[in-house]
Design an enzyme around this catalytic site. Structure first.
Site, mmCIF file in Angstrom:
data_model
loop_
_atom_site.group_PDB
_atom_site.id
_atom_site.type_symbol
_atom_site.label_atom_id
_atom_site.label_comp_id
_atom_site.label_asym_id
_atom_site.label_seq_id
_atom_site.Cartn_x
_atom_site.Cartn_y
_atom_site.Cartn_z
ATOM 1 C CB SER A 36 -0.880 0.023 1.262
ATOM 2 O OG SER A 36 -0.057 0.263 2.408
ATOM 3 C CE LYS A 37 0.053 8.641 -0.580
ATOM 4 N NZ LYS A 37 0.491 8.996 0.775
#
Length: 505
Positions: free
Chosen positions: A261-262
């Site tokens: 994920s970011k």
């Protein structure tokens, strides 16, 4: 179905494109090109509430930057367009009605409050709420109401959705990566296909569009695997031939636990987006591979190895080589761990392969931004050729080669203790004289003059070479010290030696 391979990448314009999406696009592109087929971009924007301005342009720019442009799509219209679902919405209703007419779908008039109440009751009884063949007759729909009642509700404009009625059976499906999958359709819920706002849900629009666009292979992320049964049943209900399916493995965090994920990128200092993204609502800027200095060739190479393996020792692949070597049979079903260090290794391999003039132009531009003077472009290119083997990004060249353009303003303390002794100023004064008097200003000429003198003095080479490098560079790094002296010139070399004597004595 058409004999010609037709694949599509179908992102939703809800924000920046994650590298998982870019990899899906890449694998579709490689598959299409290997089979002389067509790679289509379709924008799935039926959920207007989540639409983010600028996201579609970002997707297109990212594909172009990676060198994997689409053949058909927005701005490249062909007979299967339009390629934005929002521009196709008038066509979906007739397909929903076709399913109702054949008994594969039905109208449902339940309100959101009624469904919430039923869900709460199921939870209170410690059961999972599912709207399907077990209880559909208990709800307000065209299966439980009379024909007259249904018609009356439709005529009066009462809001409704269209739900799918799956055929109850053991469904056998085949995935090109995971092979045979069997599903008991009695466990499926009656998915909403058409919403009360007149828009189709993802499932109906997706199947209708894939059919209308003559898609032969659906290559998409593993997160869509649970939808495969519904999509296959929809094809059967329409009497259409389904495309072949291939669900790509997840891209995992560097630890191997959970989807990348970011947040992972922010925490560990790397990007998960191909290009920088500025959130139009918050103004927050997320970094991108391009802005971090990655080359598009490196990006493609990194993504290709996330879930695919050529089965050979070769790791560096250009796009043309990937097209030849790619195959769904070599895609793994298990998740692929993203390794930031390996990503930089790929970048370094591609960086070194770049022409000196290409890197030189990028470095000159970066120096311009910092207000640094760099002389001629030819000089920059020569410098780059001397140091690029040790660089990963253009930014690294400031540390590796900055001294070719700017005289040292400070000297590495540890190196000073190591190289600068009590008698060094006197020795360096003599070296400055020799350099100033040497007529052959080439690296070989300067080397012969200084080394000849060292031999005459019967002195250790380190006693001279280390402080000379320190004076010219500011540290004990860099290419051959006489190459540096020849590049910056005799006068500048003498000036730097005198500066060091003044600063360090």
């Amino acid at each position: 179905m058409s004999d010609q391979v037709r694949v599509r990448f179908a992102p939703s314009p809800t924000g920046p494109l994650h590298i998982g999406g870019v990899r899906t696009a890449l694998f579709n592109y490689l598959f299409a090109k290997q089979h002389q087929g067509t790679f289509i971009l379709r924008i799935e924007d039926t959920d207007q509430n989540r639409y983010v301005p600028g996201a579609e342009d970002y997707i297109i720019e990212a594909l172009n930057w990676c060198g994997i442009p689409y053949d058909e799509g927005p701005g490249k219209e062909a007979e299967c367009g339009p390629y934005r679902q929002s521009e196709r919405k008038s066509m979906y209703r007739k397909y929903a009605e076709q399913l109702i007419a054949s008994g594969s779908a039905y109208y449902a008039f339940d309100t959101a409050e009624e469904l919430a109440e039923a869900r709460a009751k199921a939870e209170a009884d410690k059961q999972n709420f599912i709207y399907n063949h077990h209880n559909r007759k208990e709800f307000k729909n065209s299966l439980s109401l009379t024909e007259e009642d249904v018609q009356q509700r439709l005529d009066s404009g009462e809001p409704y959705v269209v739900r799918f009625k799956p055929e109850l059976k053991k469904l056998y499906m085949y995935d090109e990566i995971r092979e045979g999958i069997e599903i008991d359709t009695s466990l499926m819920d009656d998915k909403v296909l058409f919403k009360s706002d007149g828009m189709p849900t993802y499932h109906l629009a997706n199947v209708v569009d894939d059919h209308d666009m003559r898609i032969t292979h659906v290559i998409r992320g593993e997160e869509w695997l649970p939808s495969m049964a519904l999509h296959v049943l929809l094809y059967e209900s329409f009497g259409w031939q389904a495309p072949k399916f291939a669900h790509l493995p997840l891209i995992l965090k560097p630890t191997g636990k959970g989807k990348l994920s970011k947040r992972d990128g922010d925490k560990m200092g790397f990007s998960v987006f191909p290009l920088e993204w500025k959130d139009p609502k918050t103004g927050e800027i997320s970094r991108g591979f391009r802005e971090d200095g990655f080359l598009p060739e490196a990006m493609v190479n990194i993504l290709a190895f996330l879930g695919w393996n050529p089965g050979t020792e070769q790791e560096i692949f250009g796009l043309d080589e990937l097209v030849k070597a790619f195959g769904l049979d070599k895609v793994n079903s298990s998740g692929a761990k993203y390794d930031p260090e390996k990503a930089e290794w790929f970048q370094q391999q591609w960086f070194v392969q770049q022409d000196d003039a290409v890197i030189g132009a990028a470095f000159a531009k970066a120096m311009q931004k910092k207000g640094m003077e760099y002389g001629s472009q030819d000089y920059v290119n020569m410098v780059v050729g001397m140091v690029k083997e040790r660089a990963v990004f253009v930014e690294d060249l400031f540390e590796l080669a900055g001294f070719f353009f700017v005289s040292p303003s400070s000297y590495d303390e540890k190196n000073v203790q190591k190289a600068w002794k009590q008698d060094t100023p006197e020795i360096m004064g003599k070296v400055a004289e020799i350099i100033a008097q040497t007529e052959d200003e080439s690296a070989a000429g300067l080397s012969n003059a200084v080394k000849g003198w060292i031999k005459e003095q019967e002195m250790g080479f380190g006693k001279v070479m280390m402080p000379l490098r320190l004076a010219l560079v500011g540290s004990l790094m860099g290419p051959d010290v006489f190459e540096i002296a020849a590049m910056i010139g005799k006068n500048e070399s003498v000036q730097r030696i005198q500066n060091a004597i003044h600063e360090l004595s």
